[in-house]
Write a protein that holds these residues in place. Structure first.
Motif, short mmCIF file in Angstrom:
data_model
loop_
_atom_site.label_atom_id
_atom_site.label_comp_id
_atom_site.label_asym_id
_atom_site.label_seq_id
_atom_site.Cartn_x
_atom_site.Cartn_y
_atom_site.Cartn_z
N PRO A 99 0.80 -1.22 0.00
CA PRO A 99 0.00 0.00 0.00
C PRO A 99 0.84 1.28 0.00
CG PRO A 99 -0.04 -1.01 2.16
CD PRO A 99 0.72 -1.93 1.26
N ASP A 100 2.02 1.24 0.58
CA ASP A 100 2.86 2.43 0.65
C ASP A 100 3.65 2.59 -0.64
OD1 ASP A 100 1.98 2.76 3.26
OD2 ASP A 100 3.67 1.62 4.08
N PRO A 101 3.86 3.81 -1.09
CA PRO A 101 4.71 4.00 -2.27
C PRO A 101 6.14 3.61 -1.95
CG PRO A 101 4.08 6.11 -1.34
CD PRO A 101 3.33 5.06 -0.58
N VAL A 102 6.81 3.06 -2.94
CA VAL A 102 8.17 2.59 -2.72
C VAL A 102 9.15 3.52 -3.39
CG1 VAL A 102 7.53 0.18 -2.47
CG2 VAL A 102 8.04 1.08 -4.72
N SER A 103 10.35 3.54 -2.87
CA SER A 103 11.41 4.34 -3.43
C SER A 103 11.92 3.71 -4.72
CB SER A 103 12.55 4.45 -2.41
OG SER A 103 13.70 4.97 -3.02
N ALA A 104 12.53 4.50 -5.54
CA ALA A 104 13.09 3.98 -6.79
C ALA A 104 14.28 3.08 -6.53
CB ALA A 104 13.50 5.13 -7.70
N TYR A 105 14.89 3.19 -5.37
CA TYR A 105 16.09 2.43 -5.06
C TYR A 105 15.83 1.25 -4.12
CZ TYR A 105 18.27 6.46 -7.16
OH TYR A 105 18.61 7.45 -8.03
N SER A 106 14.60 1.06 -3.69
CA SER A 106 14.33 -0.05 -2.78
C SER A 106 14.13 -1.33 -3.57
CB SER A 106 13.10 0.25 -1.92
OG SER A 106 11.96 0.38 -2.73
N LEU A 107 14.61 -2.42 -3.01
CA LEU A 107 14.52 -3.72 -3.66
C LEU A 107 13.30 -4.45 -3.10
CD1 LEU A 107 15.92 -5.66 -5.63
CD2 LEU A 107 17.12 -6.61 -3.66
N THR A 108 12.24 -4.46 -3.88
CA THR A 108 11.02 -5.15 -3.47
C THR A 108 11.08 -6.60 -3.96
OG1 THR A 108 9.89 -4.50 -5.50
CG2 THR A 108 9.68 -3.02 -3.61
N THR A 109 10.12 -7.41 -3.55
CA THR A 109 10.12 -8.81 -3.98
C THR A 109 9.91 -8.94 -5.47
OG1 THR A 109 7.79 -8.99 -3.42
CG2 THR A 109 9.37 -9.70 -1.76
N GLY A 110 9.07 -8.10 -6.05
CA GLY A 110 8.86 -8.14 -7.49
C GLY A 110 10.12 -7.78 -8.25
N ARG A 111 10.81 -6.77 -7.78
CA ARG A 111 12.06 -6.38 -8.43
C ARG A 111 13.13 -7.47 -8.26
NH1 ARG A 111 12.16 -0.08 -6.46
NH2 ARG A 111 10.55 0.64 -7.92
N LEU A 112 13.14 -8.11 -7.10
CA LEU A 112 14.12 -9.18 -6.87
C LEU A 112 13.87 -10.35 -7.81
CD1 LEU A 112 16.42 -10.36 -5.12
CD2 LEU A 112 14.63 -11.35 -3.69
N TRP A 113 12.61 -10.77 -7.94
CA TRP A 113 12.31 -11.89 -8.83
C TRP A 113 12.57 -11.54 -10.29
CZ3 TRP A 113 12.34 -16.67 -7.68
CH2 TRP A 113 11.98 -17.09 -6.40
N SER A 114 12.28 -10.32 -10.68
CA SER A 114 12.57 -9.94 -12.06
C SER A 114 14.07 -9.88 -12.31
CB SER A 114 11.90 -8.61 -12.41
OG SER A 114 12.43 -7.56 -11.64
N LEU A 115 14.83 -9.49 -11.30
CA LEU A 115 16.28 -9.48 -11.42
C LEU A 115 16.83 -10.90 -11.54
CD1 LEU A 115 18.91 -7.78 -11.28
CD2 LEU A 115 18.88 -8.16 -8.82
N VAL A 116 16.30 -11.82 -10.75
CA VAL A 116 16.71 -13.23 -10.84
C VAL A 116 16.38 -13.78 -12.22
CG1 VAL A 116 16.16 -15.55 -9.98
CG2 VAL A 116 16.59 -13.70 -8.38
N ALA A 117 15.20 -13.47 -12.73
CA ALA A 117 14.80 -13.96 -14.06
C ALA A 117 15.69 -13.38 -15.15
CB ALA A 117 13.34 -13.61 -14.32
N ALA A 118 15.99 -12.10 -15.06
CA ALA A 118 16.85 -11.47 -16.08
C ALA A 118 18.26 -12.05 -16.03
CB ALA A 118 16.87 -9.96 -15.88
N LEU A 119 18.78 -12.30 -14.84
CA LEU A 119 20.11 -12.90 -14.73
C LEU A 119 20.14 -14.33 -15.25
CD1 LEU A 119 21.38 -11.50 -11.31
CD2 LEU A 119 22.10 -10.86 -13.61
N LEU A 120 19.07 -15.08 -15.02
CA LEU A 120 18.98 -16.43 -15.59
C LEU A 120 18.99 -16.36 -17.12
CD1 LEU A 120 16.40 -18.45 -13.49
CD2 LEU A 120 18.65 -19.21 -14.20
N GLY A 121 18.21 -15.44 -17.66
CA GLY A 121 18.18 -15.28 -19.11
C GLY A 121 19.52 -14.83 -19.66
N LEU A 122 20.20 -13.94 -18.95
CA LEU A 122 21.50 -13.46 -19.40
C LEU A 122 22.53 -14.59 -19.37
CD1 LEU A 122 23.11 -10.99 -20.31
CD2 LEU A 122 23.65 -10.57 -17.91
#
Length: 148
Positions: free
Chosen positions: A32-55
């Motif tokens: 519910p709270d707005p997040v900072s552009a630099y905070s690592l949320t669970t969605g950003r973490l999973w997308s980072l894992v997926a992108a690294l797997l693809g890379l």
């Protein structure tokens, strides 16, 4: 207690537990709270894992393609091609799940941009892996004798 009742209980108990845990998990996943552009949320973490797997799949697929073409090493590149296919598929599946679960657009913390990047990079890894696999099959096939 019959075997049928035992099997029914064995299947229904975990489903009931998962059904009771779903509202709690949904409450935890909402942001519910707005997040900072630099905070690592669970969605950003999973997308980072997926992108690294693809890379990783792209790098391994490129090396396998070079090996299958005879430019690098002496092997056929078949194992690298399969690894690139699996890594690309895993990156695409995780990226697709991130995109499907995102409730907001870019900048909301759900990782939708990284999910789309993972989809594209995973697709490239799968294409490279497929090309390397086809080339390694062609290289290991017995050459046809020339007539003429």
């Amino acid at each position: 207690m019959s075997v049928r009742h035992l099997l029914t209980a064995a299947v229904s108990v975990p489903l009931a537990i998962a059904g009771l845990a779903t509202p709690a998990a949904a409450h935890v996943l909402t942001q519910p709270d707005p997040v900072s552009a630099y905070s690592l949320t669970t969605g950003r973490l999973w997308s980072l894992v997926a992108a690294l797997l693809g890379l990783a799949g792209v790098v391994i697929g490129g090396l396998a393609l070079a090996r299958a073409a005879g430019r690098l090493g002496t092997g056929s590149g078949r194992r690298g091609a399969v690894v690139a296919l699996v890594a690309g598929l895993a990156g695409m599946v995780i990226g697709g799940l991130v995109v499907a679960a995102a409730e907001g657009g870019p900048g909301t913390g759900y990782g939708i941009v990284g999910g789309f990047v993972a989809l594209v990079v995973g697709l490239i890894a799968m294409v490279l892996g497929g090309l390397a696999l086809a080339r390694s099959r062609r290289a290991t096939a017995s050459p046809r004798p020339r007539t003429g």
